[in-house]
Design a protein around this motif. Sequence first.
Motif, mmCIF file in Angstrom:
data_model
loop_
_atom_site.group_PDB
_atom_site.id
_atom_site.type_symbol
_atom_site.label_atom_id
_atom_site.label_comp_id
_atom_site.label_asym_id
_atom_site.label_seq_id
_atom_site.Cartn_x
_atom_site.Cartn_y
_atom_site.Cartn_z
ATOM 1 N N GLU A 45 1.149 4.084 -4.927
ATOM 2 C CA GLU A 45 2.289 3.523 -6.433
ATOM 3 C C GLU A 45 1.722 2.126 -6.199
ATOM 4 O O GLU A 45 2.432 1.180 -5.559
ATOM 5 C CB GLU A 45 3.212 3.957 -6.737
ATOM 6 C CG GLU A 45 3.144 3.843 -8.336
ATOM 7 C CD GLU A 45 5.054 4.051 -8.880
ATOM 8 O OE1 GLU A 45 5.200 3.700 -9.590
ATOM 9 O OE2 GLU A 45 5.573 4.710 -7.431
ATOM 10 N N VAL A 46 1.325 1.514 -7.254
ATOM 11 C CA VAL A 46 1.526 0.190 -7.918
ATOM 12 C C VAL A 46 2.001 -0.329 -8.987
ATOM 13 O O VAL A 46 1.983 -0.016 -10.017
ATOM 14 C CB VAL A 46 -0.167 -0.926 -7.898
ATOM 15 C CG1 VAL A 46 -0.033 -2.184 -8.561
ATOM 16 C CG2 VAL A 46 -0.853 -0.371 -6.168
ATOM 17 N N VAL A 57 3.493 -2.880 -3.982
ATOM 18 C CA VAL A 57 2.170 -1.856 -4.119
ATOM 19 C C VAL A 57 3.232 -1.118 -2.920
ATOM 20 O O VAL A 57 4.029 -1.516 -2.095
ATOM 21 C CB VAL A 57 1.470 -2.275 -3.134
ATOM 22 C CG1 VAL A 57 0.655 -1.540 -2.732
ATOM 23 C CG2 VAL A 57 0.997 -3.776 -3.379
ATOM 24 N N PHE A 58 3.515 0.396 -3.041
ATOM 25 C CA PHE A 58 4.546 1.556 -2.827
ATOM 26 C C PHE A 58 3.251 1.917 -1.326
ATOM 27 O O PHE A 58 2.217 2.514 -1.588
ATOM 28 C CB PHE A 58 4.943 2.554 -3.004
ATOM 29 C CG PHE A 58 5.847 1.975 -4.045
ATOM 30 C CD1 PHE A 58 7.017 2.006 -3.613
ATOM 31 C CD2 PHE A 58 5.786 1.444 -5.299
ATOM 32 C CE1 PHE A 58 7.874 1.648 -3.922
ATOM 33 C CE2 PHE A 58 6.565 0.482 -6.183
ATOM 34 C CZ PHE A 58 8.449 0.816 -5.420
ATOM 35 N N ALA A 59 3.353 1.799 -0.110
ATOM 36 C CA ALA A 59 2.180 2.598 1.034
ATOM 37 C C ALA A 59 3.048 3.185 2.051
ATOM 38 O O ALA A 59 4.170 3.168 2.370
ATOM 39 C CB ALA A 59 1.651 1.286 1.016
ATOM 40 N N VAL A 70 4.667 -0.788 9.669
ATOM 41 C CA VAL A 70 3.279 -0.922 9.042
ATOM 42 C C VAL A 70 3.029 -2.153 7.798
ATOM 43 O O VAL A 70 2.491 -2.616 7.114
ATOM 44 C CB VAL A 70 2.829 1.082 8.224
ATOM 45 C CG1 VAL A 70 1.475 0.023 7.047
ATOM 46 C CG2 VAL A 70 2.592 0.810 10.010
ATOM 47 N N ILE A 71 4.359 -1.588 7.146
ATOM 48 C CA ILE A 71 4.293 -2.156 5.880
ATOM 49 C C ILE A 71 4.571 -3.729 5.758
ATOM 50 O O ILE A 71 4.606 -4.891 5.575
ATOM 51 C CB ILE A 71 6.022 -1.620 5.006
ATOM 52 C CG1 ILE A 71 5.334 -0.643 4.632
ATOM 53 C CG2 ILE A 71 6.471 -3.071 3.991
ATOM 54 C CD1 ILE A 71 4.863 -0.689 3.393
ATOM 55 N N LEU A 97 1.026 -9.782 -4.128
ATOM 56 C CA LEU A 97 1.362 -8.324 -3.595
ATOM 57 C C LEU A 97 2.968 -8.807 -2.991
ATOM 58 O O LEU A 97 3.178 -9.317 -2.377
ATOM 59 C CB LEU A 97 0.341 -8.154 -2.692
ATOM 60 C CG LEU A 97 -0.744 -8.482 -3.365
ATOM 61 C CD1 LEU A 97 -2.013 -7.435 -2.637
ATOM 62 C CD2 LEU A 97 -1.455 -6.651 -5.374
ATOM 63 N N ARG A 98 3.603 -7.572 -3.201
ATOM 64 C CA ARG A 98 5.035 -7.244 -2.154
ATOM 65 C C ARG A 98 4.954 -5.907 -1.788
ATOM 66 O O ARG A 98 4.537 -4.823 -2.548
ATOM 67 C CB ARG A 98 6.004 -7.534 -2.970
ATOM 68 C CG ARG A 98 7.099 -7.385 -1.865
ATOM 69 C CD ARG A 98 8.433 -7.814 -3.265
ATOM 70 N NE ARG A 98 9.234 -6.679 -3.263
ATOM 71 C CZ ARG A 98 9.835 -7.259 -3.631
ATOM 72 N NH1 ARG A 98 11.015 -7.947 -4.262
ATOM 73 N NH2 ARG A 98 10.300 -5.379 -4.758
ATOM 74 N N PHE A 99 4.622 -5.273 -0.511
ATOM 75 C CA PHE A 99 4.170 -3.840 -0.184
ATOM 76 C C PHE A 99 5.754 -3.801 0.247
ATOM 77 O O PHE A 99 6.603 -4.521 1.240
ATOM 78 C CB PHE A 99 3.597 -4.198 1.555
ATOM 79 C CG PHE A 99 2.094 -4.016 0.959
ATOM 80 C CD1 PHE A 99 1.153 -3.184 0.992
ATOM 81 C CD2 PHE A 99 1.729 -5.521 0.599
ATOM 82 C CE1 PHE A 99 -0.025 -3.819 0.380
ATOM 83 C CE2 PHE A 99 0.205 -5.704 0.375
ATOM 84 C CZ PHE A 99 -0.681 -4.520 0.361
#
Length: 125
Positions: A45-46, A57-59, A70-71, A97-99
């Motif tokens: 999701e973004v 950014v959800f990852a 990873v984040i 962007l911010r993850f």
Amino acid sequence: MAKHKAPTQRQLKAGELIRRALAEIIAREHLRDPDLEGVSVTVSEVRASPDLKHAIVFAAPLGGGDIDKVIAALNRAKSFLRGRLGKEMEMKSTPALRFMADTTFETATHMQELLNRPDVKRDLD
């Protein structure tokens, strides 16, 4: 007290376009961070800000792995990823962007485990 308004159609559309583009960029680019070596990342999701200048950014690593590592690696690569995103998308400005870690899969798995416990099943029946 700040009211959280639901995202507009414009924010939702921009978020989905950014999500798709980032997923492709991350899959195809060689990110030189050792914490991303051999790791497949899913972008779930973004969430774009109302002015589209920022995006969360959800990852998560696909198939599990050290999500925090990873984040952190994706946040180290965010300037590079923003540059690539700017070349691929036609937007007035490319959002910063911010993850963040997407824990929805872990939460769903945990909920399923709880629902499958014999004592919980007994109470539900």
